[in-house]
Design an enzyme around this catalytic site. Structure first.
Site, PDB file in Angstrom:
ATOM      1  N   ASP A  40      -3.129  -1.282   9.655  1.00 50.30           N
ATOM      2  CA  ASP A  40      -3.234  -1.481   8.391  1.00 50.30           C
ATOM      3  C   ASP A  40      -4.098  -2.628   7.950  1.00 50.30           C
ATOM      4  O   ASP A  40      -4.633  -2.635   6.312  1.00 50.30           O
ATOM      5  CB  ASP A  40      -1.811  -1.481   7.665  1.00 50.30           C
ATOM      6  CG  ASP A  40      -1.065  -0.219   7.766  1.00 50.30           C
ATOM      7  OD1 ASP A  40      -1.776   0.905   8.028  1.00 50.30           O
ATOM      8  OD2 ASP A  40       0.017  -0.277   7.896  1.00 50.30           O
ATOM      9  N   LYS A  87       0.872  -1.067  -0.022  1.00 44.44           N
ATOM     10  CA  LYS A  87      -0.274   0.018  -0.206  1.00 44.44           C
ATOM     11  C   LYS A  87       0.995   1.225  -0.161  1.00 44.44           C
ATOM     12  O   LYS A  87       2.135   1.158   0.347  1.00 44.44           O
ATOM     13  CB  LYS A  87      -0.972   0.001   1.183  1.00 44.44           C
ATOM     14  CG  LYS A  87      -0.318   0.162   2.602  1.00 44.44           C
ATOM     15  CD  LYS A  87       0.049   1.347   2.966  1.00 44.44           C
ATOM     16  CE  LYS A  87       0.514   1.376   4.888  1.00 44.44           C
ATOM     17  NZ  LYS A  87       1.550   2.642   4.820  1.00 44.44           N
TER      18      LYS A  87
HETATM   19  O1  C5P Z   1      -0.820  -0.899  14.004  1.00 48.10           O
HETATM   20  P1  C5P Z   1       0.762  -0.876  13.517  1.00 48.10           P
HETATM   21  O2  C5P Z   1       1.539  -2.287  13.716  1.00 48.10           O
HETATM   22  O3  C5P Z   1       1.113  -0.545  12.129  1.00 48.10           O
HETATM   23  O4  C5P Z   1       1.586   0.111  14.558  1.00 48.10           O
HETATM   24  C1  C5P Z   1       3.013   0.285  14.672  1.00 48.10           C
HETATM   25  C2  C5P Z   1       3.157   1.193  15.760  1.00 48.10           C
HETATM   26  O5  C5P Z   1       2.698   2.676  15.156  1.00 48.10           O
HETATM   27  C3  C5P Z   1       2.131   1.266  17.039  1.00 48.10           C
HETATM   28  O6  C5P Z   1       2.811   0.370  18.137  1.00 48.10           O
HETATM   29  C4  C5P Z   1       2.069   2.720  17.535  1.00 48.10           C
HETATM   30  O7  C5P Z   1       3.519   3.107  18.251  1.00 48.10           O
HETATM   31  C5  C5P Z   1       2.376   3.449  16.207  1.00 48.10           C
HETATM   32  N1  C5P Z   1       0.833   4.034  15.602  1.00 48.10           N
HETATM   33  C6  C5P Z   1       0.357   5.014  16.205  1.00 48.10           C
HETATM   34  N2  C5P Z   1      -0.969   5.371  16.005  1.00 48.10           N
HETATM   35  C7  C5P Z   1      -1.518   4.794  14.800  1.00 48.10           C
HETATM   36  C8  C5P Z   1      -0.829   3.504  14.227  1.00 48.10           C
HETATM   37  C9  C5P Z   1       0.541   3.331  14.789  1.00 48.10           C
HETATM   38  O8  C5P Z   1       0.788   5.342  17.057  1.00 48.10           O
HETATM   39  N3  C5P Z   1      -2.810   5.227  14.248  1.00 48.10           N
END
Ligand code: C5P
Length: 331
Positions: free
Chosen positions: A166, A8
């Protein structure tokens, strides 16, 4: 069964201040599209294996799934790879719940025994292209069929949301046009038209990965969160009709300043690309990939060649929101 897992790109990414609750997540307003750069997952049932082995495990799930990967540097265990984590979680859930179609899935998972998966990795990790999340969604779609669980796409998507922000996007992308507005922490997904003419992108892939949590931490340290940026929604449908050269300057990624603060060479590379090619480039997600939309494939291709030759930056031309039919692709 072979299943493609597309990357993506975040065309537009606005980030609000961190939530007051303890989740630590940031509210988002982002326009995401799939991109024609794919990992491929192949799943095979281990027919020769003794069924008793699978029943011997106390938790009934640990021996049911094994992953191998084309990239030896990539971990394949449940702590290090989202594919194994979601597969074991699905097997565990199917073996626990005992009614309706779920019981059928649990039975089938035990009957057919262990599944071996091979991940052909093409999407670089730590590039802001969500390869790991896409791989995990491809895995859930495949295992739902192999284990005959009978879960609806909505049920799979709700289950998947606990594993990352995601994943929900890819379930919607699998059913729709590969283009959506995502809000909440990223898991609230609303289909939107992809760019009309800007259907190609030049994608620059720096050698170094970025850590998403580190970029969000720096975003907070820099005190960049602004509530208004996620509330005031642009006319995305109107934007989708613009030619690439008019759309690109409207696109924003709020994670660029913290990413460039952590990795100044990434900001310098982007600035040099904009100067040398006289066009706007944006970072995708938390980096490190950087893209620019084009109205024609040959334009994206010649830019990729120039980036490689003139700036020694790894670059490819990709289709935006390519037609991928997950279900028919699974043979
Ligand atoms: O959900 P994902 O695995 O992509 O998130 C990785 C890290 O990115 C999370 O642990 C968090 O620290 C940060 N994050 C965030 N807010 C979001 C998505 C991700 O703070 N909306």
């Amino acid at each position: 069964m072979r299943v493609p897992a597309p990357a993506k790109i975040n065309l537009h990414l606005r980030v609000g201040p961190p939530r007051a609750d303890d989740s630590g997540f940031h509210p988002l307003l982002t326009w995401m599209v799939t991109a024609g750069l794919f990992d491929t997952l192949t799943f095979v049932r281990d027919a020769g294996r003794k069924r008793d082995d699978d029943h011997a495990r106390a938790d009934g799930s640990a021996s049911i799934f094994a992953l191998a990967c084309s990239d030896p540097a990539l971990p394949t265990d449940s702590a290090g790879n989202l594919v194994t984590r979601v597969a074991l979680a699905l097997a565990d859930t199917l073996s626990r719940v005992g009614e309706g179609s779920t019981a059928r899935g649990a039975m089938r998972a035990r009957e057919t025994g262990r599944v071996s998966a091979f991940l052909n990795k093409r999407i670089p990790p730590g590039a802001g292209l969500a390869g790991g999340s896409s791989d995990a969604v491809a895995t859930l779609i495949a295992l739902n069929r192999i284990w005959d669980a009978g879960w609806s796409r909505e049920k799979l998507s709700a289950f998947a949301a606990q594993f990352g922000s995601d994943l929900s996007f890819f379930f919607t992308a699998a059913a729709d046009d590969g283009s959506a507005i995502c809000t909440g922490r990223g898991e609230v997904v609303r289909p939107t038209p992809p760019p009309d003419t800007g259907r190609w992108a030049i994608l620059a892939l720096p050698k170094f990965p970025m850590s998403t949590p580190a970029v969000y931490r720096r975003f907070d340290e820099m005190n960049l969160g602004d509530e208004r940026s996620i509330i005031e929604e642009p006319d995305f449908a109107g934007w989708s009709k613009l030619p690439a050269a008019e759309l690109m300057p409207r696109l924003i990624n709020d994670l660029e300043p913290p990413a460039f603060s952590l990795r100044p060479e990434l900001g310098e590379m982007r600035a040099a690309m904009e100067k040398n090619f006289g066009r706007v480039f944006r970072m995708s997600g938390s980096g490190s990939s950087v893209f620019s939309l084009c109205d024609r494939f040959d334009e994206a291709q010649s830019l990729a060649t120039r980036l490689r030759n003139e700036m020694s930056v790894d670059a490819i031309a990709v289709e935006i929101a390519p037609k991928v039919t997950w279900e028919t692709a699974a043979t």
